[in-house]
Structures are given as structure tokens and as C-alpha cells.
Design a protein around this motif. Structure first.
Motif, PDB file in Angstrom:
ATOM      1  N   ASP A 264     -10.205  15.186 -13.265  1.00 38.56           N
ATOM      2  CA  ASP A 264     -10.120  16.581 -12.858  1.00 38.56           C
ATOM      3  C   ASP A 264      -9.141  16.714 -11.678  1.00 38.56           C
ATOM      4  N   LEU A 265      -8.778  17.952 -11.405  1.00 41.61           N
ATOM      5  CA  LEU A 265      -7.790  18.222 -10.360  1.00 41.61           C
ATOM      6  C   LEU A 265      -8.283  17.775  -8.990  1.00 41.61           C
ATOM      7  N   GLU A 266      -9.571  17.897  -8.740  1.00 41.05           N
ATOM      8  CA  GLU A 266     -10.111  17.475  -7.440  1.00 41.05           C
ATOM      9  C   GLU A 266      -9.870  15.978  -7.206  1.00 41.05           C
ATOM     10  N   PHE A 267     -10.135  15.150  -8.228  1.00 37.17           N
ATOM     11  CA  PHE A 267      -9.866  13.714  -8.107  1.00 37.17           C
ATOM     12  C   PHE A 267      -8.376  13.472  -7.867  1.00 37.17           C
ATOM     13  N   ALA A 268      -7.534  14.149  -8.649  1.00 31.58           N
ATOM     14  CA  ALA A 268      -6.081  13.971  -8.531  1.00 31.58           C
ATOM     15  C   ALA A 268      -5.597  14.327  -7.124  1.00 31.58           C
ATOM     16  N   GLN A 269      -6.092  15.415  -6.571  1.00 31.30           N
ATOM     17  CA  GLN A 269      -5.676  15.834  -5.230  1.00 31.30           C
ATOM     18  C   GLN A 269      -6.154  14.848  -4.165  1.00 31.30           C
ATOM     19  N   LYS A 270      -7.386  14.360  -4.312  1.00 34.09           N
ATOM     20  CA  LYS A 270      -7.914  13.376  -3.365  1.00 34.09           C
ATOM     21  C   LYS A 270      -7.102  12.085  -3.460  1.00 34.09           C
ATOM     22  N   PHE A 271      -6.820  11.637  -4.671  1.00 34.72           N
ATOM     23  CA  PHE A 271      -6.030  10.422  -4.845  1.00 34.72           C
ATOM     24  C   PHE A 271      -4.650  10.588  -4.212  1.00 34.72           C
ATOM     25  N   ALA A 272      -3.991  11.716  -4.462  1.00 35.26           N
ATOM     26  CA  ALA A 272      -2.647  11.949  -3.928  1.00 35.26           C
ATOM     27  C   ALA A 272      -2.644  11.959  -2.404  1.00 35.26           C
ATOM     28  N   ALA A 273      -3.674  12.511  -1.799  1.00 31.76           N
ATOM     29  CA  ALA A 273      -3.760  12.515  -0.332  1.00 31.76           C
ATOM     30  C   ALA A 273      -3.898  11.083   0.190  1.00 31.76           C
ATOM     31  N   GLU A 274      -4.751  10.280  -0.447  1.00 32.12           N
ATOM     32  CA  GLU A 274      -4.899   8.874  -0.045  1.00 32.12           C
ATOM     33  C   GLU A 274      -3.606   8.100  -0.302  1.00 32.12           C
ATOM     34  N   TRP A 275      -2.974   8.349  -1.439  1.00 31.13           N
ATOM     35  CA  TRP A 275      -1.713   7.700  -1.816  1.00 31.13           C
ATOM     36  C   TRP A 275      -0.657   7.950  -0.736  1.00 31.13           C
ATOM     37  N   ARG A 276      -0.544   9.209  -0.293  1.00 29.97           N
ATOM     38  CA  ARG A 276       0.413   9.563   0.760  1.00 29.97           C
ATOM     39  C   ARG A 276       0.085   8.824   2.062  1.00 29.97           C
ATOM     40  N   GLU A 277      -1.180   8.850   2.458  1.00 24.09           N
ATOM     41  CA  GLU A 277      -1.578   8.158   3.689  1.00 24.09           C
ATOM     42  C   GLU A 277      -1.305   6.663   3.599  1.00 24.09           C
ATOM     43  N   ASP A 278      -1.601   6.076   2.452  1.00 24.03           N
ATOM     44  CA  ASP A 278      -1.378   4.637   2.269  1.00 24.03           C
ATOM     45  C   ASP A 278       0.103   4.303   2.370  1.00 24.03           C
ATOM     46  N   TRP A 279       0.950   5.053   1.672  1.00 25.01           N
ATOM     47  CA  TRP A 279       2.389   4.789   1.738  1.00 25.01           C
ATOM     48  C   TRP A 279       2.922   5.008   3.150  1.00 25.01           C
ATOM     49  N   ASN A 280       2.502   6.061   3.788  1.00 26.66           N
ATOM     50  CA  ASN A 280       3.010   6.352   5.131  1.00 26.66           C
ATOM     51  C   ASN A 280       2.514   5.349   6.172  1.00 26.66           C
ATOM     52  N   SER A 281       1.458   4.601   5.842  1.00 28.82           N
ATOM     53  CA  SER A 281       0.975   3.545   6.731  1.00 28.82           C
ATOM     54  C   SER A 281       1.838   2.287   6.622  1.00 28.82           C
ATOM     55  N   HIS A 282       2.587   2.168   5.521  1.00 26.16           N
ATOM     56  CA  HIS A 282       3.413   0.989   5.221  1.00 26.16           C
ATOM     57  C   HIS A 282       2.571  -0.276   5.053  1.00 26.16           C
ATOM     58  N   ASP A 283       1.285  -0.137   4.799  1.00 28.66           N
ATOM     59  CA  ASP A 283       0.381  -1.261   4.598  1.00 28.66           C
ATOM     60  C   ASP A 283       0.350  -1.586   3.102  1.00 28.66           C
ATOM     61  N   LEU A 284       1.070  -2.625   2.712  1.00 32.24           N
ATOM     62  CA  LEU A 284       1.252  -2.951   1.305  1.00 32.24           C
ATOM     63  C   LEU A 284      -0.066  -3.202   0.583  1.00 32.24           C
ATOM     64  N   GLU A 285      -0.968  -3.938   1.175  1.00 29.85           N
ATOM     65  CA  GLU A 285      -2.237  -4.224   0.497  1.00 29.85           C
ATOM     66  C   GLU A 285      -3.096  -2.970   0.366  1.00 29.85           C
ATOM     67  N   ARG A 286      -3.000  -2.088   1.315  1.00 30.19           N
ATOM     68  CA  ARG A 286      -3.705  -0.803   1.228  1.00 30.19           C
ATOM     69  C   ARG A 286      -3.156   0.016   0.060  1.00 30.19           C
ATOM     70  N   ILE A 287      -1.840   0.025  -0.105  1.00 28.95           N
ATOM     71  CA  ILE A 287      -1.208   0.735  -1.220  1.00 28.95           C
ATOM     72  C   ILE A 287      -1.655   0.125  -2.548  1.00 28.95           C
ATOM     73  N   LEU A 288      -1.595  -1.205  -2.641  1.00 31.19           N
ATOM     74  CA  LEU A 288      -1.896  -1.907  -3.887  1.00 31.19           C
ATOM     75  C   LEU A 288      -3.367  -1.855  -4.283  1.00 31.19           C
ATOM     76  N   ALA A 289      -4.247  -1.501  -3.374  1.00 26.71           N
ATOM     77  CA  ALA A 289      -5.683  -1.468  -3.667  1.00 26.71           C
ATOM     78  C   ALA A 289      -6.021  -0.528  -4.823  1.00 26.71           C
ATOM     79  N   HIS A 290      -5.169   0.432  -5.112  1.00 26.46           N
ATOM     80  CA  HIS A 290      -5.425   1.421  -6.168  1.00 26.46           C
ATOM     81  C   HIS A 290      -4.880   0.980  -7.525  1.00 26.46           C
ATOM     82  N   TYR A 291      -4.277  -0.205  -7.606  1.00 26.16           N
ATOM     83  CA  TYR A 291      -3.569  -0.621  -8.814  1.00 26.16           C
ATOM     84  C   TYR A 291      -4.268  -1.781  -9.506  1.00 26.16           C
ATOM     85  N   HIS A 292      -4.316  -1.722 -10.819  1.00 25.44           N
ATOM     86  CA  HIS A 292      -4.921  -2.736 -11.673  1.00 25.44           C
ATOM     87  C   HIS A 292      -4.068  -4.004 -11.672  1.00 25.44           C
TER      88      HIS A 292
END
Length: 128
Positions: free
Chosen positions: A2-30
Motif C-alpha cells: 500500500d501507499l503508506e508502506f511505500a512512503q515509509k520505505f522511501a523516507a527510510e531509503w532517503r535517510e539511509d542514503w543521506n547517512s552514507h552508511d552502506l550497511e544501513r542502505i543494504l539492510a533493505h535488500y535481499h
């Protein structure tokens, strides 16, 4: 999805990328993720534009983060699909990018970046 999940994921995705923490970014990937982007050839020299598996994705993004120390994303919009989402964002040089991510078991299993006239790279004043 649903859109709520997508929006929450995108907000976390942005924060993770902007942190430049590679393992934090990769935590969402299979572990079996496949990712395609025109930037893969630019950074890794792989003309296929695709990496397979989390280790290859880690190596690609490690290179990208090292070569773009001011990397920064601002989410403009998010769309939800059946088992996928699209993140519309601007990068640090104002380029508009779309990231399409498909999910399996709550993790990103496949994705691709789609760019317009301005790619995500600006190195030492040179823009692609």
C-alpha cells in the motif's frame, strides 16, 4: 503493497542514503537482489549495467559513495504497485531520477534506476 508502506520505505531509503552508511542502505535488500543502472557502467566499467547479488551491489555502491562524497537525495514523490514501488527523487546536482524497486518477503529483490538528461555524477566540476 500500500501507499503508506511505500512512503515509509522511501523516507527510510532517503535517510539511509543521506547517512552514507552502506550497511544501513543494504539492510533493505535481499541477498539475491538484481539491480540495474546506467551508473554501474560508469563506476564499475560493466557494460551490462547490472549487478547480481548483495555483494556485487555492495561493491557498486561503495564505489559510488566514495566517488560522490556529497551524495544527497530528496524524495519528490512515491508510487506503490502490487509488490513494487517507485521513488521519484532529486540527487545532489538536481538530476531527477526514478528508482523502481520490487519486493519479496519484505526485502528488495530487484531494482533499477532510470535517469533523464542529468546523470547522478558530478566529479570535480565535471558533469555527465
Amino acid at each position: 503493497m500500500d501507499l503508506e508502506f511505500a512512503q515509509k520505505f522511501a523516507a527510510e531509503w532517503r535517510e539511509d542514503w543521506n547517512s552514507h552508511d552502506l550497511e544501513r542502505i543494504l539492510a533493505h535488500y535481499h541477498e539475491d537482489v538484481t539491480f540495474s543502472s546506467p551508473m554501474i557502467e560508469h563506476f564499475n566499467g560493466d557494460a551490462s549495467g547490472t549487478v547480481r547479488g548483495k555483494d556485487e551491489l555492495r561493491a557498486y555502491w561503495r564505489t559510488g559513495l566514495a566517488r560522490i562524497p556529497d551524495l544527497h537525495f530528496d524524495v519528490m514523490d512515491v508510487r506503490a504497485g502490487v509488490d513494487s514501488l517507485v521513488i521519484d527523487y532529486r540527487n545532489q546536482i538536481g538530476g531527477r531520477v526514478y528508482e523502481v524497486l520490487a519486493f519479496r518477503d519484505g526485502l528488495v529483490i530487484a531494482g533499477f534506476g532510470a535517469y533523464g538528461t542529468v546523470l547522478a555524477v558530478e566529479e570535480r566540476g565535471e558533469e555527465e
